[in-house]
Write a protein that holds these residues in place. Structure first.
Motif, PDB file in Angstrom:
ATOM      1  N   GLU A  56      37.478  34.927  52.550  1.00  0.00           N
ATOM      2  CA  GLU A  56      37.066  36.189  53.173  1.00  0.00           C
ATOM      3  C   GLU A  56      37.235  37.357  52.206  1.00  0.00           C
ATOM      4  OE1 GLU A  56      38.392  39.047  56.947  1.00  0.00           O
ATOM      5  OE2 GLU A  56      39.130  36.979  56.808  1.00  0.00           O
ATOM      6  N   VAL A  57      38.391  37.421  51.541  1.00  0.00           N
ATOM      7  CA  VAL A  57      38.654  38.509  50.598  1.00  0.00           C
ATOM      8  C   VAL A  57      37.737  38.390  49.382  1.00  0.00           C
ATOM      9  CG1 VAL A  57      40.382  39.505  49.045  1.00  0.00           C
ATOM     10  CG2 VAL A  57      41.022  38.846  51.375  1.00  0.00           C
ATOM     11  N   THR A  58      37.530  37.168  48.898  1.00  0.00           N
ATOM     12  CA  THR A  58      36.659  36.958  47.739  1.00  0.00           C
ATOM     13  C   THR A  58      35.233  37.389  48.037  1.00  0.00           C
ATOM     14  OG1 THR A  58      38.027  35.115  46.952  1.00  0.00           O
ATOM     15  CG2 THR A  58      35.767  35.244  46.117  1.00  0.00           C
ATOM     16  N   ALA A  59      34.748  37.053  49.223  1.00  0.00           N
ATOM     17  CA  ALA A  59      33.384  37.439  49.597  1.00  0.00           C
ATOM     18  C   ALA A  59      33.239  38.952  49.644  1.00  0.00           C
ATOM     19  CB  ALA A  59      33.028  36.823  50.948  1.00  0.00           C
ATOM     20  N   LEU A  60      34.253  39.634  50.177  1.00  0.00           N
ATOM     21  CA  LEU A  60      34.198  41.089  50.257  1.00  0.00           C
ATOM     22  C   LEU A  60      34.283  41.704  48.859  1.00  0.00           C
ATOM     23  CD1 LEU A  60      33.948  43.429  52.201  1.00  0.00           C
ATOM     24  CD2 LEU A  60      36.435  43.369  52.538  1.00  0.00           C
ATOM     25  N   PHE A  61      35.142  41.135  48.011  1.00  0.00           N
ATOM     26  CA  PHE A  61      35.223  41.613  46.624  1.00  0.00           C
ATOM     27  C   PHE A  61      33.893  41.419  45.903  1.00  0.00           C
ATOM     28  CE2 PHE A  61      35.800  40.259  42.165  1.00  0.00           C
ATOM     29  CZ  PHE A  61      36.134  41.487  41.620  1.00  0.00           C
ATOM     30  N   ASN A  62      33.280  40.259  46.068  1.00  0.00           N
ATOM     31  CA  ASN A  62      31.996  40.000  45.413  1.00  0.00           C
ATOM     32  C   ASN A  62      30.926  40.978  45.882  1.00  0.00           C
ATOM     33  OD1 ASN A  62      33.064  37.873  43.957  1.00  0.00           O
ATOM     34  ND2 ASN A  62      32.396  36.308  45.408  1.00  0.00           N
ATOM     35  N   GLU A  63      30.972  41.312  47.156  1.00  0.00           N
ATOM     36  CA  GLU A  63      30.018  42.284  47.690  1.00  0.00           C
ATOM     37  C   GLU A  63      30.245  43.659  47.079  1.00  0.00           C
ATOM     38  OE1 GLU A  63      29.429  44.732  51.828  1.00  0.00           O
ATOM     39  OE2 GLU A  63      30.003  42.613  51.981  1.00  0.00           O
ATOM     40  N   ARG A  64      31.509  44.073  47.024  1.00  0.00           N
ATOM     41  CA  ARG A  64      31.830  45.409  46.514  1.00  0.00           C
ATOM     42  C   ARG A  64      31.596  45.520  45.002  1.00  0.00           C
ATOM     43  NH1 ARG A  64      31.617  46.259  51.181  1.00  0.00           N
ATOM     44  NH2 ARG A  64      33.164  47.275  52.521  1.00  0.00           N
ATOM     45  N   SER A  65      31.681  44.412  44.290  1.00  0.00           N
ATOM     46  CA  SER A  65      31.531  44.447  42.832  1.00  0.00           C
ATOM     47  C   SER A  65      30.134  44.047  42.373  1.00  0.00           C
ATOM     48  CB  SER A  65      32.559  43.519  42.175  1.00  0.00           C
ATOM     49  OG  SER A  65      32.360  42.175  42.571  1.00  0.00           O
ATOM     50  N   SER A  66      29.224  43.803  43.298  1.00  0.00           N
ATOM     51  CA  SER A  66      27.916  43.244  42.942  1.00  0.00           C
ATOM     52  C   SER A  66      27.086  44.178  42.068  1.00  0.00           C
ATOM     53  CB  SER A  66      27.132  42.884  44.211  1.00  0.00           C
ATOM     54  OG  SER A  66      26.908  44.046  45.001  1.00  0.00           O
ATOM     55  N   ARG A  67      27.342  45.478  42.140  1.00  0.00           N
ATOM     56  CA  ARG A  67      26.566  46.432  41.345  1.00  0.00           C
ATOM     57  C   ARG A  67      27.364  46.989  40.172  1.00  0.00           C
ATOM     58  NH1 ARG A  67      24.220  50.695  45.523  1.00  0.00           N
ATOM     59  NH2 ARG A  67      23.229  51.460  43.613  1.00  0.00           N
ATOM     60  N   ALA A  68      28.532  46.416  39.916  1.00  0.00           N
ATOM     61  CA  ALA A  68      29.388  46.921  38.842  1.00  0.00           C
ATOM     62  C   ALA A  68      28.862  46.493  37.478  1.00  0.00           C
ATOM     63  CB  ALA A  68      30.815  46.416  39.027  1.00  0.00           C
ATOM     64  N   ASP A  69      28.891  47.410  36.520  1.00  0.00           N
ATOM     65  CA  ASP A  69      28.525  47.072  35.145  1.00  0.00           C
ATOM     66  C   ASP A  69      29.605  46.228  34.484  1.00  0.00           C
ATOM     67  OD1 ASP A  69      26.118  48.551  35.204  1.00  0.00           O
ATOM     68  OD2 ASP A  69      27.214  50.398  34.803  1.00  0.00           O
ATOM     69  N   ILE A  70      30.854  46.485  34.855  1.00  0.00           N
ATOM     70  CA  ILE A  70      31.988  45.727  34.334  1.00  0.00           C
ATOM     71  C   ILE A  70      32.757  45.169  35.517  1.00  0.00           C
ATOM     72  CG2 ILE A  70      34.188  45.857  33.100  1.00  0.00           C
ATOM     73  CD1 ILE A  70      32.996  48.072  31.403  1.00  0.00           C
ATOM     74  N   VAL A  71      32.946  43.868  35.535  1.00  0.00           N
ATOM     75  CA  VAL A  71      33.762  43.241  36.574  1.00  0.00           C
ATOM     76  C   VAL A  71      35.141  42.995  35.971  1.00  0.00           C
ATOM     77  CG1 VAL A  71      34.029  41.290  38.139  1.00  0.00           C
ATOM     78  CG2 VAL A  71      31.745  42.171  37.618  1.00  0.00           C
ATOM     79  N   PRO A  72      36.143  43.771  36.374  1.00  0.00           N
ATOM     80  CA  PRO A  72      37.456  43.666  35.733  1.00  0.00           C
ATOM     81  C   PRO A  72      38.184  42.389  36.126  1.00  0.00           C
ATOM     82  CG  PRO A  72      37.557  45.167  37.588  1.00  0.00           C
ATOM     83  CD  PRO A  72      36.115  44.781  37.445  1.00  0.00           C
ATOM     84  N   ALA A  73      39.128  42.000  35.279  1.00  0.00           N
ATOM     85  CA  ALA A  73      39.964  40.838  35.563  1.00  0.00           C
ATOM     86  C   ALA A  73      41.257  41.234  36.247  1.00  0.00           C
ATOM     87  CB  ALA A  73      40.279  40.087  34.271  1.00  0.00           C
ATOM     88  N   LYS A  74      41.694  42.467  36.031  1.00  0.00           N
ATOM     89  CA  LYS A  74      42.912  43.000  36.629  1.00  0.00           C
ATOM     90  C   LYS A  74      42.614  44.408  37.121  1.00  0.00           C
ATOM     91  CE  LYS A  74      45.702  39.551  35.249  1.00  0.00           C
ATOM     92  NZ  LYS A  74      44.684  38.664  34.692  1.00  0.00           N
ATOM     93  N   THR A  75      43.519  44.978  37.898  1.00  0.00           N
ATOM     94  CA  THR A  75      43.269  46.320  38.424  1.00  0.00           C
ATOM     95  C   THR A  75      43.711  47.414  37.467  1.00  0.00           C
ATOM     96  OG1 THR A  75      45.385  46.379  39.615  1.00  0.00           O
ATOM     97  CG2 THR A  75      43.465  45.499  40.790  1.00  0.00           C
ATOM     98  N   CYS A  76      44.329  47.034  36.370  1.00  0.00           N
ATOM     99  CA  CYS A  76      44.648  47.990  35.312  1.00  0.00           C
ATOM    100  C   CYS A  76      44.508  47.282  33.982  1.00  0.00           C
ATOM    101  CB  CYS A  76      46.069  48.538  35.471  1.00  0.00           C
ATOM    102  SG  CYS A  76      46.515  49.736  34.190  1.00  0.00           S
ATOM    103  N   PHE A  77      43.807  47.897  33.058  1.00  0.00           N
ATOM    104  CA  PHE A  77      43.621  47.287  31.748  1.00  0.00           C
ATOM    105  C   PHE A  77      44.893  47.331  30.913  1.00  0.00           C
ATOM    106  CE2 PHE A  77      39.312  47.544  33.092  1.00  0.00           C
ATOM    107  CZ  PHE A  77      38.617  46.583  32.368  1.00  0.00           C
ATOM    108  N   CYS A  78      45.946  47.967  31.435  1.00  0.00           N
ATOM    109  CA  CYS A  78      47.236  47.916  30.753  1.00  0.00           C
ATOM    110  C   CYS A  78      47.882  46.542  30.898  1.00  0.00           C
ATOM    111  CB  CYS A  78      48.171  49.000  31.286  1.00  0.00           C
ATOM    112  SG  CYS A  78      48.456  48.934  33.068  1.00  0.00           S
ATOM    113  N   ALA A  79      47.450  45.757  31.885  1.00  0.00           N
ATOM    114  CA  ALA A  79      47.900  44.369  31.982  1.00  0.00           C
ATOM    115  C   ALA A  79      47.294  43.595  30.818  1.00  0.00           C
ATOM    116  CB  ALA A  79      47.481  43.763  33.319  1.00  0.00           C
TER     117      ALA A  79
END
Length: 230
Positions: free
Chosen positions: A198-221
């Motif tokens: 359920e969460v993955t499907a919602l994330f995929n929907e929200r990120s479908s138009r993103a130019d960059i799909v991040p791996a983490k929520t902060c690039f400091c990781a």
């Protein structure tokens, strides 16, 4: 551009930008640039350089020309005793990023390490950011919870990271970054297939138009740059 470059981990680009020098005309820009450079150096593992930028950042906060400077509804800087400001949030983030990297490097080197101070400072940064006046867009571009959650998760604190991300997607309804963090937490703890799907499907929907799909929520990781795709 500093907050955008921090958001997407453009550390070398931040450091390559020419410095602003006119403190009377650009007091907030100069402080923000030192903040960005400090975060960049910390994320690259260059702690002494980050500390030097932090000292310049603090010096920039003493500039009288900052008095009364606003970004929409928020002061760029005021004494913390007088109320919230954007640069006070930045100060907390920078302190936490540097302390986190000190401990991260100590851990990598097999030395004694303790992330408590870094995480406590990020929790304080969350509170500071939530006390900013309403702005559209928000005065602190990168939610501090996205930093806290990413670094908690990097150190295996899955339960607290999950709480952080759930609070984030409640405040900023089902935003892509918060959903990404929650998805990573559910994967890490072995959540039920139904909840994860359920969460993955919602994330995929929200990120479908993103130019960059991040791996983490902060690039400091540390794995964020290597794993993110464009």
């Amino acid at each position: 551009p500093w907050h955008v470059m921090i958001r997407f981990g453009k550390w070398d680009e931040i450091l390559a930008e020419p410095m602003y020098t006119d403190g009377d005309v650009f007091p907030a820009t100069i402080a923000t640039q030192h903040y960005a450079r400090g975060v960049a150096y910390a994320s690259k593992g260059m702690v002494p350089e980050a500390e030097a930028e932090q000292a310049l950042f603090k010096e920039a906060l003493e500039n009288p020309a900052l008095a009364g400077r606003m970004m929409h509804n928020n002061f760029m800087y005021q004494d913390p005793a007088e109320g919230p400001s954007i640069l006070n949030v930045n100060a907390s983030i920078l302190e936490a990023e540097i302390e986190y990297r000190r401990q991260y490097l100590a851990k990598e080197n097999g030395d004694h390490y303790d992330f408590t101070a870094a995480f406590d400072e990020l929790r304080r940064g969350v509170d500071l950011s939530l006390n900013l006046a309403y702005n559209e867009p928000w005065g602190q571009m990168q939610p501090v919870r996205h930093i806290l959650g990413a670094l908690l998760l990097e150190q295996g604190h899955v339960e607290e990271a999950e709480e952080v991300y759930r609070a984030d997607i409640q405040l900023w309804k089902d935003n892509m970054w918060g959903l990404l963090g929650l998805k990573l937490c559910l994967e890490a703890k072995g959540a039920s297939e139904e909840e994860l799907a359920e969460v993955t499907a919602l994330f995929n929907e929200r990120s479908s138009r993103a130019d960059i799909v991040p791996a983490k929520t902060c690039f400091c990781a540390q794995e964020a740059l290597k794993e993110s795709c464009c």
